[in-house]
Design a protein around this motif. Sequence first.
Motif, mmCIF file in Angstrom:
data_model
loop_
_atom_site.group_PDB
_atom_site.id
_atom_site.type_symbol
_atom_site.label_atom_id
_atom_site.label_comp_id
_atom_site.label_asym_id
_atom_site.label_seq_id
_atom_site.Cartn_x
_atom_site.Cartn_y
_atom_site.Cartn_z
ATOM 1 N N VAL A 43 39.135 43.532 45.065
ATOM 2 C CA VAL A 43 39.849 42.270 44.898
ATOM 3 C C VAL A 43 39.483 41.642 43.555
ATOM 4 O O VAL A 43 40.345 41.150 42.817
ATOM 5 N N LYS A 44 38.184 41.682 43.222
ATOM 6 C CA LYS A 44 37.728 41.073 41.973
ATOM 7 C C LYS A 44 38.342 41.765 40.758
ATOM 8 O O LYS A 44 38.720 41.118 39.780
ATOM 9 N N HIS A 45 38.459 43.084 40.827
ATOM 10 C CA HIS A 45 39.046 43.833 39.711
ATOM 11 C C HIS A 45 40.475 43.372 39.456
ATOM 12 O O HIS A 45 40.864 43.130 38.300
ATOM 13 N N ILE A 46 41.270 43.249 40.516
ATOM 14 C CA ILE A 46 42.661 42.823 40.358
ATOM 15 C C ILE A 46 42.734 41.367 39.902
ATOM 16 O O ILE A 46 43.541 41.008 39.038
ATOM 17 N N ALA A 47 41.847 40.519 40.455
ATOM 18 C CA ALA A 47 41.831 39.110 40.063
ATOM 19 C C ALA A 47 41.506 38.973 38.576
ATOM 20 O O ALA A 47 42.125 38.184 37.854
#
Length: 260
Positions: A43-47
């Motif tokens: 999730v953090k990568h996409i965010a």
Amino acid sequence: MPGNGYGSGGSAVTRSTLRQQIADALRDEVLAGRLAPGQGFTVKHIADQYGVSTTPVREALVDLSAQGLLESDQHRGFRVHRFTVDDFRTMVRARALVVDGIFRGGSGRPAGSFDVRALTSVRRRAEEAARAARAGDLDVIIGYDLRFWRELAEAVGNPYIADFLHRLRVQAWVFAVPRLRPDPRAARWLWGGHEHLVDAATRGDAEAVRAEIRSCDAQALAWADHLDGASRAPSATPGTPGTAPPDRAGPGPGDRPGAA
């Protein structure tokens, strides 16, 4: 992709819109093959990639998981679902059952009954999709093909059926893209009968419509058989199961094949 833009009063609407934007963007990445089957991410990568907060990203990824395009990876994040040839066959057979019901009158309208005004837009999609199929242009045909089938289903008048068929067709393209893209014969596997189908619908000929759709689905199943044969053939190139083996010819130039 815009920033999170959260503020008092409009935060719920903004977050919902952002969630849909992220889901649409990631779906396009999967359909284009830029997010490959089995590829994982957090999730953090996409965010970080889109410069947004994690909340709408997590919601978007959950939405795409519910659509069968992603799967959760045991608290490590998400990965692109890897569809098999058998999965593809099941998609084709499922949509065949639904579409056959529509054109037998199972949608709540008489068989072959279309919103004629809606067919004008459908015809434009049909022309563009058929042109892209003949050219073997995957990047163009996917969008037009999806819109063509969605608008055709909506012209029958049942949005729930349209949504269900759209989901099946998205999944079918997710399966097909990584197999077609490295295939130098990809154009020969792309169905281009969209205009014939619209012609039959415009005439109100339900049987001709169903015949065109059966032809598309039959070719899709034949392509699935071809993939199985190519993957077993000693001469098959690893990673390109869409390449025809030397001893099996693809469809002839006059055929209208249909991988997805």
